[in-house]
Design an enzyme around this catalytic site. Structure first.
Site, PDB file in Angstrom:
ATOM      1  N   HIS A  28      -4.109  36.829 -38.264  1.00  0.00           N
ATOM      2  CA  HIS A  28      -4.712  37.905 -39.160  1.00  0.00           C
ATOM      3  C   HIS A  28      -3.618  38.871 -39.447  1.00  0.00           C
ATOM      4  CE1 HIS A  28      -8.795  36.271 -38.328  1.00  0.00           C
ATOM      5  NE2 HIS A  28      -8.171  35.788 -37.149  1.00  0.00           N
ATOM      6  N   PRO A 117     -14.139  38.343 -29.150  1.00  0.00           N
ATOM      7  CA  PRO A 117     -15.687  38.295 -29.660  1.00  0.00           C
ATOM      8  C   PRO A 117     -15.994  39.580 -29.879  1.00  0.00           C
ATOM      9  CG  PRO A 117     -15.288  36.994 -27.698  1.00  0.00           C
ATOM     10  CD  PRO A 117     -13.997  37.730 -27.860  1.00  0.00           C
ATOM     11  N   LEU A 118     -16.349  39.957 -30.992  1.00  0.00           N
ATOM     12  CA  LEU A 118     -16.320  41.450 -31.675  1.00  0.00           C
ATOM     13  C   LEU A 118     -17.389  42.324 -30.885  1.00  0.00           C
ATOM     14  CD1 LEU A 118     -15.755  40.995 -35.540  1.00  0.00           C
ATOM     15  CD2 LEU A 118     -14.380  41.748 -33.749  1.00  0.00           C
ATOM     16  N   ASP A 154     -14.847  47.359 -38.347  1.00  0.00           N
ATOM     17  CA  ASP A 154     -16.202  47.188 -39.085  1.00  0.00           C
ATOM     18  C   ASP A 154     -17.172  45.882 -38.190  1.00  0.00           C
ATOM     19  OD1 ASP A 154     -16.325  49.030 -41.403  1.00  0.00           O
ATOM     20  OD2 ASP A 154     -14.577  47.590 -41.993  1.00  0.00           O
ATOM     21  N   GLY A 155     -16.286  44.910 -38.026  1.00  0.00           N
ATOM     22  CA  GLY A 155     -16.976  43.763 -37.264  1.00  0.00           C
ATOM     23  C   GLY A 155     -17.584  44.337 -35.908  1.00  0.00           C
ATOM     24  N   HIS A 259      -7.092  39.315 -44.468  1.00  0.00           N
ATOM     25  CA  HIS A 259      -7.728  39.268 -43.141  1.00  0.00           C
ATOM     26  C   HIS A 259      -7.211  38.093 -42.315  1.00  0.00           C
ATOM     27  CE1 HIS A 259     -10.645  40.066 -40.044  1.00  0.00           C
ATOM     28  NE2 HIS A 259     -11.248  38.591 -40.116  1.00  0.00           N
ATOM     29  N   GLU A 403     -29.235  44.844 -22.173  1.00  0.00           N
ATOM     30  CA  GLU A 403     -28.676  43.998 -21.307  1.00  0.00           C
ATOM     31  C   GLU A 403     -27.093  43.740 -21.937  1.00  0.00           C
ATOM     32  OE1 GLU A 403     -33.092  43.139 -20.366  1.00  0.00           O
ATOM     33  OE2 GLU A 403     -31.581  43.726 -22.089  1.00  0.00           O
ATOM     34  N   HIS A 465     -41.109  35.031 -19.974  1.00  0.00           N
ATOM     35  CA  HIS A 465     -40.231  35.339 -18.901  1.00  0.00           C
ATOM     36  C   HIS A 465     -39.840  34.477 -18.039  1.00  0.00           C
ATOM     37  CE1 HIS A 465     -41.531  39.130 -20.884  1.00  0.00           C
ATOM     38  NE2 HIS A 465     -41.143  40.032 -19.799  1.00  0.00           N
ATOM     39  N   ARG A 512     -39.087  36.382  -7.380  1.00  0.00           N
ATOM     40  CA  ARG A 512     -39.990  37.727  -7.380  1.00  0.00           C
ATOM     41  C   ARG A 512     -41.070  37.535  -6.173  1.00  0.00           C
ATOM     42  NH1 ARG A 512     -45.317  38.099 -11.140  1.00  0.00           N
ATOM     43  NH2 ARG A 512     -45.890  40.186 -10.656  1.00  0.00           N
TER      44      ARG A 512
END
Length: 652
Positions: A28, A117-118, A154-155, A259, A403, A465, A512
């Site tokens: 790039h 990973p953007l 931007d990404g 790019h 998360e 869940h 739980r």
């Protein structure tokens, strides 16, 4: 006309980036060309780094969140004097060289985090700034007082993880966080206008950030914007810099062609001609080295001044010196068993909460929180206070329902150094965090995840869940350790294993519902080996994890007169890391094996072998009380004994 030394430095970054991408025939070039002016100002005038001591604790942190522009970072690191050679740059994206297509964490080389990973780098930087704010509150600005800078694209800003992290950063008022946004209006498919038309500064204003908009090629404006950002102490800053991707290329500037592919020989030659660049490929003029030598000396001088302050502080305050050692040079952690009564019913999430509070007393660097689920995940450190904009010394992190950001932020705090951070949510929502969890594994950093409500036995909340495939999916991730303790005492040992693991992330998977505290006399400490014999036997082996461990013990009793061995397998990865003799000792040689886990059976063939029995749940759950689900899905001692007996019968 002779170019200025700053112009020469910027042109050098452009030339190295163009040459490396062209040589690799991959990469790039546009972003490094477009952000060269921004990089020269930030690194040349402001950032404090010491390549001679790259792990200096009070250095500024730099995150290249738009990691596809990796050649920008590699060029900067080479010019700054990090041990990254021109040969390594010339072998960009090639086997055996550290100049990967996207930056991979390598602190000796000055690469603080793995990006690509953007949005992930954006979240990491927020975590780094949170770590700085917390440690400054604990130790004072004499020892901790630095900035986190980041380049974002931007990404990055389109990705949801960045939105979550930006919202949290604004809420926490992280004044030492400064991001420069490469507003070049181009993405892979073409103009960002195809899918992205929002007013980015207005969005960040709404998040509570300070924003500045500038021409990203006006070096004076860039410097003024950074100084303005440094003057704002109660809010993070986003500098929106309007740039031209592929800056200076005669036909591909401001196009998507700049790019993600090389310029090509003709465009490359013409670009260099317009720049007045006459040097051979991978050649650096002395003026560029001299420019960055001044920046390097500025950082080294700041480091020397910090060393003087540190020695003075430690001489005057030995207690603070000892505390610093506890944060930055941790010793092995020992977790007490906490005296849970055999036979009592204790949810492993509650046992985990007790362990966290025990460990937090002797391990002040432990810090963490949940995605708005602390009462359910039992992850509050009692009396430690909340991390807040006006109280950054608190150790309880309130991530809100974020998360994805929580994963990236926890990674950033761990990457920063000095802290051991954890993040918590329900196991089923670990899917929201998976990109961050994967990067922690790739970076080999010891992030900790606490995931509760670990099976269909959470009951009435139903299949949305109830995790089913999650354990198998997480175990498939290289360098990820998944611990599912079978009772309260195993939970304490699981925490000890996790806290002493430094080479990668770990997840503690917790119930739980209450499960019986087992009599583990003679098996103390064996969770560290991943699997061990809890009940001896010579005819058949039942292997169980988590809440199914006591079910396996009950089934073993019902299978008499067969001599049934029960193996607890709280951590498959740790067990497989043991030597062959130990694994054979635990599982036996030639004995039939059955696994018992209320989750997908995928992957258990590694343990039970060909012809082994896997008792699990290869379908989604249902909304019903846990006891009903156990009966319906065959996870009672009677049902397991029947399944094992029927499986063994043909061979009897």
């Amino acid at each position: 006309m002779t170019p200025s030394v700053e112009q020469t430095a910027a042109d050098t970054i452009k030339a190295l980036s163009m040459d490396a991408v062209q040589a690799a025939n991959s990469g790039h070039p546009g972003m490094p060309m477009g952000m060269a002016d921004l990089a020269v100002v930030l690194w040349g005038q402001f950032i404090r780094l010491d390549p001679g001591q790259p792990a200096w604790p009070d250095r500024d942190r730099f995150v290249l969140s738009n990691g596809h522009g990796s050649m920008l970072l590699y060029s900067l690191l080479h010019l700054m004097g990090y041990p990254l050679s021109l040969e390594e740059i010339a072998n960009f994206r090639q086997w055996g060289f550290p100049t990967a297509g996207h930056p991979e964490r390598e602190l000796p080389l000055g690469i603080e985090t793995t990006t690509g990973p953007l949005g992930q780098g954006f979240g990491n930087g927020v975590g780094m700034a949170m770590a700085e704010a917390h440690l400054r509150a604990v130790f004072g600005p004499e020892l901790v007082d630095h900035y986190t800078y980041g380049f974002v694209s931007d990404g990055d800003l389109m990705e949801g993880v960045a939105s979550e992290a930006a919202s949290l950063a604004g809420h926490l008022g992280l004044g030492k966080l400064i991001y420069i946004y490469d507003d070049n209006e181009i993405s892979i498919e073409g103009s960002t206008g195809l899918a992205f038309s929002e007013d980015v500064p207005a969005r960040f204003d709404a998040y509570g950030w300070h924003t500045v908009s500038i021409d990203g090629h006006d070096r004076q404006a860039i410097a003024e914007a950074i100084r303005e950002a440094q003057s704002v102490t109660d809010r993070p800053t986003l500098i929106a810099a309007r740039t031209h991707i592929g800056h200076g290329a005669p036909t591909v500037q401001d196009t998507a062609d700049a790019h993600g592919k090389p310029l090509g020989d003709e465009e490359l030659a013409r670009t260099k001609e317009l720049m007045g660049w006459e040097l051979p490929p991978f050649t650096v003029p002395d003026a560029a080295y001299q420019f960055f030598a001044q920046a390097r000396e500025r950082g080294a001088a700041a480091h020397r001044e910090w060393d003087v302050r540190r020695r003075q502080v430690f001489d005057d305050d030995p207690a603070r010196a000892e505390l610093w050692k506890a944060y930055w040079n941790p010793v092995a952690v020992k977790v007490d068993p906490l005296g849970f009564e055999v036979g009592a019913s204790v949810a492993t999430r509650k046992a985990s909460g007790a362990v966290i509070n025990q460990v937090a007393v002797s391990m002040p660097s432990l810090i963490g929180g949940s995605a708005d689920l602390a009462p359910s995940t039992n992850t509050i450190i009692d009396g430690a206070g909340d991390f807040a904009a006006d109280r950054p010394g608190g150790r309880n992190l309130r991530f809100g329902v974020r998360e994805h950001a929580m994963g990236a932020v926890v990674n950033g705090m761990v990457l920063h150094g000095g802290l051991r951070a954890y993040g918590a949510t329900f196991l089923t929502f670990s899917d929201y965090m998976r990109p961050s969890v994967r990067l922690a594994a790739l970076m080999e950093i010891p992030s900790i995840w606490v995931w509760t409500h670990d099976s269909v036995f959470l009951g009435e909340d139903g299949p949305t869940h109830q995790p089913v495939e999650h354990l198998a999916s997480l175990r498939a991730m290289p360098n990820m350790w998944v611990l599912r303790p079978g009772d309260a005492t195993e939970t304490a040992e699981a925490w000890e294993l996790v806290l002493n693991r430094r080479q990668g992330p770990s997840a503690i998977i917790l119930t739980r519902q209450g499960v019986p505290v087992l009599d583990r006399s003679g098996a103390e400490g064996l969770v560290a080996r991943g699997g061990y014999v809890l009940r001896p036997g010579d005819d058949v082996v039942l292997i169980a994890t988590g809440s199914e461990l006591h079910v396996a013990l009950g089934a073993a009793e019902l299978l008499a007169p067969l001599s049934v061995r029960v193996v607890s397998m709280p951590c498959v990865e740790a067990f497989l890391a043991q030597d062959e003799s130990y694994r054979s000792e635990v599982l036996g040689v030639g004995l039939p094996r059955a696994s018992i886990e209320a989750a997908a059976t995928f992957g258990w063939d590694r343990i039970v072998g060909d012809g082994g029995l896997t008792i699990g749940i290869d379908h989604f759950g249902a909304s019903a009380p846990a006891t009903v689900l156990a009966e319906q899905y065959g996870f009672t001692p009677e049902a397991v004994a029947s399944a094992v007996s029927g499986w063994l019968e043909p061979s009897n």
